[in-house]
Design a protein around this motif. Structure first.
Motif, PDB file in Angstrom:
ATOM      1  N   ALA A  99     -12.348  33.024 -11.230  1.00 53.20           N
ATOM      2  CA  ALA A  99     -10.958  32.637 -10.976  1.00 53.20           C
ATOM      3  C   ALA A  99     -10.741  31.161 -11.309  1.00 53.20           C
ATOM      4  O   ALA A  99      -9.695  30.777 -11.860  1.00 53.20           O
ATOM      5  CB  ALA A  99     -10.590  32.907  -9.519  1.00 53.20           C
ATOM      6  N   THR A 100     -11.741  30.329 -11.001  1.00 55.07           N
ATOM      7  CA  THR A 100     -11.640  28.900 -11.286  1.00 55.07           C
ATOM      8  C   THR A 100     -11.596  28.634 -12.785  1.00 55.07           C
ATOM      9  O   THR A 100     -10.802  27.818 -13.270  1.00 55.07           O
ATOM     10  CB  THR A 100     -12.828  28.145 -10.667  1.00 55.07           C
ATOM     11  N   ALA A 116      -8.227  26.934 -17.685  1.00 51.74           N
ATOM     12  CA  ALA A 116      -7.781  27.141 -19.068  1.00 51.74           C
ATOM     13  C   ALA A 116      -6.301  26.814 -19.248  1.00 51.74           C
ATOM     14  O   ALA A 116      -5.807  26.782 -20.378  1.00 51.74           O
ATOM     15  CB  ALA A 116      -8.047  28.581 -19.505  1.00 51.74           C
ATOM     16  N   PHE A 117      -5.604  26.555 -18.135  1.00 51.22           N
ATOM     17  CA  PHE A 117      -4.167  26.279 -18.182  1.00 51.22           C
ATOM     18  C   PHE A 117      -3.873  24.883 -17.641  1.00 51.22           C
ATOM     19  O   PHE A 117      -4.104  24.611 -16.462  1.00 51.22           O
ATOM     20  CB  PHE A 117      -3.405  27.313 -17.347  1.00 51.22           C
ATOM     21  N   PRO A 118      -3.366  23.985 -18.494  1.00 56.51           N
ATOM     22  CA  PRO A 118      -3.053  22.619 -18.050  1.00 56.51           C
ATOM     23  C   PRO A 118      -2.003  22.587 -16.947  1.00 56.51           C
ATOM     24  O   PRO A 118      -2.072  21.787 -16.023  1.00 56.51           O
ATOM     25  CB  PRO A 118      -2.544  21.939 -19.315  1.00 56.51           C
ATOM     26  N   THR A 166     -19.443  34.329  -4.948  1.00 63.02           N
ATOM     27  CA  THR A 166     -19.604  33.162  -5.814  1.00 63.02           C
ATOM     28  C   THR A 166     -19.030  33.440  -7.201  1.00 63.02           C
ATOM     29  O   THR A 166     -18.338  32.600  -7.784  1.00 63.02           O
ATOM     30  CB  THR A 166     -21.092  32.782  -5.945  1.00 63.02           C
ATOM     31  N   VAL A 167     -19.327  34.632  -7.737  1.00 64.47           N
ATOM     32  CA  VAL A 167     -18.816  34.997  -9.062  1.00 64.47           C
ATOM     33  C   VAL A 167     -17.301  35.152  -9.034  1.00 64.47           C
ATOM     34  O   VAL A 167     -16.609  34.737  -9.972  1.00 64.47           O
ATOM     35  CB  VAL A 167     -19.487  36.299  -9.555  1.00 64.47           C
ATOM     36  N   LEU A 214      -2.650  34.973 -11.795  1.00 58.70           N
ATOM     37  CA  LEU A 214      -3.973  34.843 -12.391  1.00 58.70           C
ATOM     38  C   LEU A 214      -5.064  34.979 -11.334  1.00 58.70           C
ATOM     39  O   LEU A 214      -6.124  35.552 -11.584  1.00 58.70           O
ATOM     40  CB  LEU A 214      -4.097  33.488 -13.096  1.00 58.70           C
ATOM     41  N   GLY A 215      -4.807  34.450 -10.127  1.00 60.18           N
ATOM     42  CA  GLY A 215      -5.806  34.458  -9.069  1.00 60.18           C
ATOM     43  C   GLY A 215      -6.104  35.820  -8.484  1.00 60.18           C
ATOM     44  O   GLY A 215      -7.078  35.975  -7.722  1.00 60.18           O
ATOM     45  N   GLN A 216      -5.300  36.821  -8.838  1.00 60.85           N
ATOM     46  CA  GLN A 216      -5.543  38.172  -8.333  1.00 60.85           C
ATOM     47  C   GLN A 216      -6.883  38.730  -8.790  1.00 60.85           C
ATOM     48  O   GLN A 216      -7.416  39.666  -8.201  1.00 60.85           O
ATOM     49  CB  GLN A 216      -4.416  39.105  -8.785  1.00 60.85           C
ATOM     50  N   LEU A 217      -7.443  38.120  -9.831  1.00 61.02           N
ATOM     51  CA  LEU A 217      -8.748  38.570 -10.333  1.00 61.02           C
ATOM     52  C   LEU A 217      -9.795  38.599  -9.224  1.00 61.02           C
ATOM     53  O   LEU A 217     -10.619  39.515  -9.156  1.00 61.02           O
ATOM     54  CB  LEU A 217      -9.224  37.636 -11.447  1.00 61.02           C
ATOM     55  N   ALA A 218      -9.762  37.624  -8.337  1.00 62.08           N
ATOM     56  CA  ALA A 218     -10.787  37.487  -7.309  1.00 62.08           C
ATOM     57  C   ALA A 218     -10.819  38.654  -6.325  1.00 62.08           C
ATOM     58  O   ALA A 218     -11.823  38.856  -5.637  1.00 62.08           O
ATOM     59  CB  ALA A 218     -10.586  36.179  -6.548  1.00 62.08           C
ATOM     60  N   SER A 219      -9.748  39.437  -6.280  1.00 56.69           N
ATOM     61  CA  SER A 219      -9.701  40.539  -5.317  1.00 56.69           C
ATOM     62  C   SER A 219      -9.867  41.917  -5.958  1.00 56.69           C
ATOM     63  O   SER A 219      -9.817  42.937  -5.263  1.00 56.69           O
ATOM     64  CB  SER A 219      -8.372  40.494  -4.554  1.00 56.69           C
ATOM     65  N   LEU A 220     -10.093  41.972  -7.250  1.00 55.94           N
ATOM     66  CA  LEU A 220     -10.207  43.261  -7.937  1.00 55.94           C
ATOM     67  C   LEU A 220     -11.510  43.968  -7.592  1.00 55.94           C
ATOM     68  O   LEU A 220     -12.536  43.335  -7.381  1.00 55.94           O
ATOM     69  CB  LEU A 220     -10.090  43.064  -9.451  1.00 55.94           C
TER      70      LEU A 220
END
Length: 215
Positions: free
Chosen positions: A42-43, A48-50, A36-37, A60-66
């Motif tokens: 990631a969301t 934050a980017f239009p 969930t976190v 940017l989405g790579q954060l979810a797999s760190l």
């Protein structure tokens, strides 16, 4: 060649969400909570980017797999090449924003890392004035006002961080003001602008303030 697309306040969002996920990984073992976190952080970064290209979304989405501290360090470090700095500005340009201040003291621009600057500001200790410069719609806005330390902590208007504050009051033109057609408008802001720039995640409050007091 890397195309810059990350402004300072957006990088602060990335950093804040990455730190939150990193802390969660250290303290929570429940897989459903972690997932969930991961999704939430990631969301929030994407929001934050239009506008984003597919490659930028993927980056940017790579954060979810760190997983590891090294992963997070590499993730944040990779964005340095994509930072969109504060637009180039010269001392003469700054002086033109404050024409009434013939002895304006401008900070050493060469010593500033403009990648991590959302707004440029400095205090003239001799006059207790704060000067602020912000790029908006292709031009620079400059405002000045009285800065008064409060010796208390609270939430800064610009970065919404709980920190030691000062009251920033600006003289503004107003149709309903005193006979000289001026009034005062002010708000509480950080005493230390560098920390404020490193914390600001949204420019909305700053831009609204500038619209209210702008020339």
């Amino acid at each position: 060649m890397s195309t810059p697309f990350i402004r300072n306040h957006q990088y602060n969002v990335i950093k804040k969400q990455a730190e939150f996920l990193q802390k969660t990984l250290r303290t929570v073992s429940d897989r459903s909570v972690l997932e969930t976190v991961r999704f939430s952080t990631a969301t929030k970064i994407a929001e934050a980017f239009p506008i984003l290209t597919e490659d930028q979304k993927q980056m940017l989405g790579q954060l979810a797999s760190l997983e590891t501290d090294q992963d997070f360090q590499r993730y944040l470090g990779a964005f340095e090449a994509y930072m969109e700095p504060f637009p180039p500005i010269t001392v003469k340009q700054i002086e033109k924003l404050f024409p009434k201040n013939k002895k304006l003291k401008v900070p050493d621009l060469a010593s500033i890392d403009f990648r991590y600057v959302t707004y440029l500001s400095w205090v003239d200790i001799a006059t207790n004035k704060l000067f602020l410069v912000y790029p908006h719609e292709g031009r620079f806005l400059g405002i000045e006002g009285r800065i008064t330390p409060t010796n208390k902590k609270g939430y800064c208007l610009f970065c919404n961080r709980h920190q030691e504050l000062a009251f920033f009051s600006v003289k503004t033109k107003s149709a309903n003001a005193s006979p000289d057609n001026f009034s005062m408008y002010g708000h509480y802001v950080c005493l230390e602008n560098q920390s404020c720039n490193h914390s600001i995640t949204d420019t909305g409050a700053l831009e609204k303030f500038l619209q209210l007091v702008g020339k």
